[in-house]
Design an enzyme around this catalytic site. Structure first.
Site, PDB file in Angstrom:
ATOM      1  N   CYS A 245      26.416 -20.199   3.524  1.00 52.74           N
ATOM      2  CA  CYS A 245      25.668 -20.443   2.273  1.00 52.74           C
ATOM      3  C   CYS A 245      24.200 -20.027   2.370  1.00 52.74           C
ATOM      4  CB  CYS A 245      25.754 -21.908   1.884  1.00 52.74           C
ATOM      5  SG  CYS A 245      27.427 -22.462   1.581  1.00 52.74           S
TER       6      CYS A 245
ATOM      7  N   HIS B 145      19.705 -23.901  -2.893  1.00 51.08           N
ATOM      8  CA  HIS B 145      21.144 -23.651  -2.819  1.00 51.08           C
ATOM      9  C   HIS B 145      21.852 -24.782  -3.573  1.00 51.08           C
ATOM     10  CE1 HIS B 145      25.152 -23.068  -1.514  1.00 51.08           C
ATOM     11  NE2 HIS B 145      25.150 -24.055  -0.620  1.00 51.08           N
TER      12      HIS B 145
ATOM     13  N   ASN C  53      29.550 -24.865  -6.100  1.00 49.01           N
ATOM     14  CA  ASN C  53      28.885 -24.256  -4.948  1.00 49.01           C
ATOM     15  C   ASN C  53      29.474 -22.852  -4.743  1.00 49.01           C
ATOM     16  OD1 ASN C  53      28.063 -23.437  -2.419  1.00 49.01           O
ATOM     17  ND2 ASN C  53      28.427 -25.412  -1.432  1.00 49.01           N
TER      18      ASN C  53
HETATM   19  O1  UT7 Z   1      27.144 -25.364   0.907  1.00 48.50           O
HETATM   20  C1  UT7 Z   1      27.644 -25.877   2.107  1.00 48.50           C
HETATM   21  C2  UT7 Z   1      27.027 -27.172   2.404  1.00 48.50           C
HETATM   22  N1  UT7 Z   1      27.834 -28.237   1.858  1.00 48.50           N
HETATM   23  C3  UT7 Z   1      27.236 -29.330   1.402  1.00 48.50           C
HETATM   24  O2  UT7 Z   1      26.052 -29.423   1.350  1.00 48.50           O
HETATM   25  C4  UT7 Z   1      28.110 -30.506   0.999  1.00 48.50           C
HETATM   26  C5  UT7 Z   1      27.415 -31.794   1.375  1.00 48.50           C
HETATM   27  N2  UT7 Z   1      28.238 -32.979   1.143  1.00 48.50           N
HETATM   28  C6  UT7 Z   1      28.444 -33.451  -0.107  1.00 48.50           C
HETATM   29  O3  UT7 Z   1      28.017 -32.877  -1.085  1.00 48.50           O
HETATM   30  C7  UT7 Z   1      29.173 -34.772  -0.227  1.00 48.50           C
HETATM   31  O4  UT7 Z   1      29.299 -35.376   1.049  1.00 48.50           O
HETATM   32  C8  UT7 Z   1      30.575 -34.662  -0.882  1.00 48.50           C
HETATM   33  C9  UT7 Z   1      30.421 -34.357  -2.354  1.00 48.50           C
HETATM   34  C10 UT7 Z   1      31.395 -33.584  -0.197  1.00 48.50           C
HETATM   35  C11 UT7 Z   1      31.325 -35.978  -0.750  1.00 48.50           C
HETATM   36  O5  UT7 Z   1      30.571 -37.026  -1.349  1.00 48.50           O
HETATM   37  P1  UT7 Z   1      30.318 -38.389  -0.560  1.00 48.50           P
HETATM   38  O6  UT7 Z   1      29.573 -39.258  -1.457  1.00 48.50           O
HETATM   39  O7  UT7 Z   1      29.677 -38.036   0.744  1.00 48.50           O
HETATM   40  O8  UT7 Z   1      31.773 -38.947  -0.386  1.00 48.50           O
HETATM   41  P2  UT7 Z   1      32.563 -39.260   0.958  1.00 48.50           P
HETATM   42  O9  UT7 Z   1      33.019 -38.033   1.625  1.00 48.50           O
HETATM   43  O10 UT7 Z   1      31.778 -40.270   1.758  1.00 48.50           O
HETATM   44  O11 UT7 Z   1      33.811 -40.017   0.364  1.00 48.50           O
HETATM   45  C12 UT7 Z   1      33.694 -41.281  -0.294  1.00 48.50           C
HETATM   46  C13 UT7 Z   1      35.071 -41.705  -0.790  1.00 48.50           C
HETATM   47  C14 UT7 Z   1      36.146 -41.630   0.265  1.00 48.50           C
HETATM   48  O12 UT7 Z   1      37.027 -42.704   0.051  1.00 48.50           O
HETATM   49  P3  UT7 Z   1      36.978 -44.026   0.973  1.00 48.50           P
HETATM   50  O13 UT7 Z   1      37.203 -43.534   2.357  1.00 48.50           O
HETATM   51  O14 UT7 Z   1      35.595 -44.569   0.761  1.00 48.50           O
HETATM   52  O15 UT7 Z   1      38.075 -44.876   0.409  1.00 48.50           O
HETATM   53  C15 UT7 Z   1      36.848 -40.337  -0.033  1.00 48.50           C
HETATM   54  O16 UT7 Z   1      38.204 -40.358   0.398  1.00 48.50           O
HETATM   55  O17 UT7 Z   1      35.493 -40.821  -1.835  1.00 48.50           O
HETATM   56  C16 UT7 Z   1      36.778 -40.288  -1.518  1.00 48.50           C
HETATM   57  N3  UT7 Z   1      36.879 -38.936  -2.061  1.00 48.50           N
HETATM   58  C17 UT7 Z   1      37.233 -38.681  -3.314  1.00 48.50           C
HETATM   59  N4  UT7 Z   1      37.593 -39.495  -4.328  1.00 48.50           N
HETATM   60  C18 UT7 Z   1      37.906 -38.923  -5.498  1.00 48.50           C
HETATM   61  C19 UT7 Z   1      36.602 -37.760  -1.441  1.00 48.50           C
HETATM   62  N5  UT7 Z   1      36.792 -36.734  -2.293  1.00 48.50           N
HETATM   63  C20 UT7 Z   1      37.193 -37.285  -3.450  1.00 48.50           C
HETATM   64  C21 UT7 Z   1      37.533 -36.745  -4.708  1.00 48.50           C
HETATM   65  N6  UT7 Z   1      37.882 -37.604  -5.694  1.00 48.50           N
HETATM   66  N7  UT7 Z   1      37.515 -35.422  -4.935  1.00 48.50           N
END
Ligand code: UT7
Length: 313
Positions: free
Chosen positions: A113, A239, A269
């Site tokens: 990225c 980004h 993204n």
């Molecule tokens: O360009 C490359 C660089 N990439 C980035 O910069 C991405 C950086 N990371 C992020 O933007 C975020 O971490 C995400 C958007 C990917 C995820 O958001 P988050 O707030 O960090 O969520 P998480 O991964 O901590 O997940 C929280 C909960 C989990 O459930 P439990 O374990 O708390 O029960 C996940 O299983 O949300 C769940 N979850 C979802 N729920 C509904 C993960 N994906 C989804 C989804 N829909 N699509």
């Protein structure tokens, strides 16, 4: 001091739009979760388009807006991790499509990225030694090729697209003063190459934390290098990985809403394409007038990160 300014920008997005509603019918997610955790409402996903066609359309538009002819281009770099073919490179395919000269340096660059920033810096360095002083810098990724459409952790995040910038190098212009970095880490964000099989995987929360540290590091180093403060910057282009990362950076540096921009709600993204797509949308909206100084910040897989200050010619 010597360096580049941006002469013109262009972009190309696939026609098909995939909404959060569409995704709720593919994986266990909700429109509200995606919107609130990422800021994304929809993204463009290729159907008939190819990597080559998006690169060509974005680059043509940048050349047209710059008023630069293909034969004036001395260096052509495509930042990508998703070319149609490894050989020929996307840049060589683009050379043929645009009719760039045989003596134009054409190659692809992989910094995930952060690719557009790496490509911008590389082009600036190469143009210093090149007989032709215009460069074509393209960021293009079809992340839909890399994601597992059954994995809700990743498939909701990405979109396809291409962005391009035509730059000019002059001895009397200051360098974009890019600051770039990387730290090999194949656990947080990984995408295997054949013959190994598999899709893109990411430890979202850890990458999020990395981004929260990388963005201010890049901003501080760029400001330091140019001897300016955040208030001297006319526009900030980040980004587009997560709206929350952008908003937190804007809050930390007290960047007023009219000085930064998000298109993540429409594009998701788009990896190496995200920064040049934003530049092109801003330029079309007359929000980057001649002489304005824009601070670019990128981060992503590798891990990689980078920043630069570019002026519009
Ligand atoms: O360009 C490359 C660089 N990439 C980035 O910069 C991405 C950086 N990371 C992020 O933007 C975020 O971490 C995400 C958007 C990917 C995820 O958001 P988050 O707030 O960090 O969520 P998480 O991964 O901590 O997940 C929280 C909960 C989990 O459930 P439990 O374990 O708390 O029960 C996940 O299983 O949300 C769940 N979850 C979802 N729920 C509904 C993960 N994906 C989804 C989804 N829909 N699509």
């Amino acid at each position: 001091m010597n360096g580049i300014k941006i002469r013109g920008t262009g972009r190309a997005l696939p026609e098909h739009v995939l909404t959060n509603g569409d995704l709720t019918r593919m994986v266990d997610t909700s429109e509200a979760w995606i919107a609130s955790r990422t800021g994304i409402l929809e993204r463009h996903i290729r159907t008939g388009e190819t990597h080559a066609s998006l690169c060509r359309d974005a680059a043509r538009s940048a050349l047209e807006r710059a008023g630069v002819a293909p034969e004036e281009i001395g260096v052509c770099v495509v930042a990508t991790v998703t070319p149609d073919t490894r050989v020929p490179s996307a840049a060589c395919t683009l050379q043929k499509a645009l009719g760039l000269s045989y003596d134009t340096l054409c190659f692809d660059l992989n910094a995930a990225c952060t690719g557009f920033l790496y490509a911008l810096h590389t082009t600036e360095c190469l143009l210093a030694a090149a007989p032709k002083k215009f460069g074509l810098v393209v960021g293009c990724d079809l992340c839909s090729r890399l994601v597992d459409w059954t994995d809700r952790n990743t498939c909701i995040l990405f979109g396809d697209g291409a962005g391009a910038a035509v730059v000019e190098w002059r001895a009397e212009w200051p360098s974009a003063g890019a600051v770039l970095g990387c730290a090999g880490n194949d656990e947080l964000l990984r995408c295997p190459a054949p013959p190994e099989e598999g899709y893109l995987t990411m430890e979202g929360q850890k990458v999020f934390k990395f981004a929260l540290a990388a963005v201010p590091w890049c901003i501080d180093r760029v400001l330091e290098r140019h001897g300016i403060t955040a208030g001297d910057v006319d526009f900030f282009v980040f980004h587009q990985a997560n709206a929350r990362i952008i908003d937190l950076a804007a809050k930390k540096y007290r960047i007023p809403p009219e000085k930064y921009y998000k298109n993540i709600q429409r594009c998701g993204n788009t990896s190496a394409a995200s920064i040049p797509i934003v530049l092109s949308e801003l330029a079309d909206a007359d929000r980057l007038p001649r002489g304005s100084k824009t601070l670019l910040v990128g981060f992503g897989g590798g891990l990689t990160w980078g920043g630069a200050l570019v002026e519009m010619a």
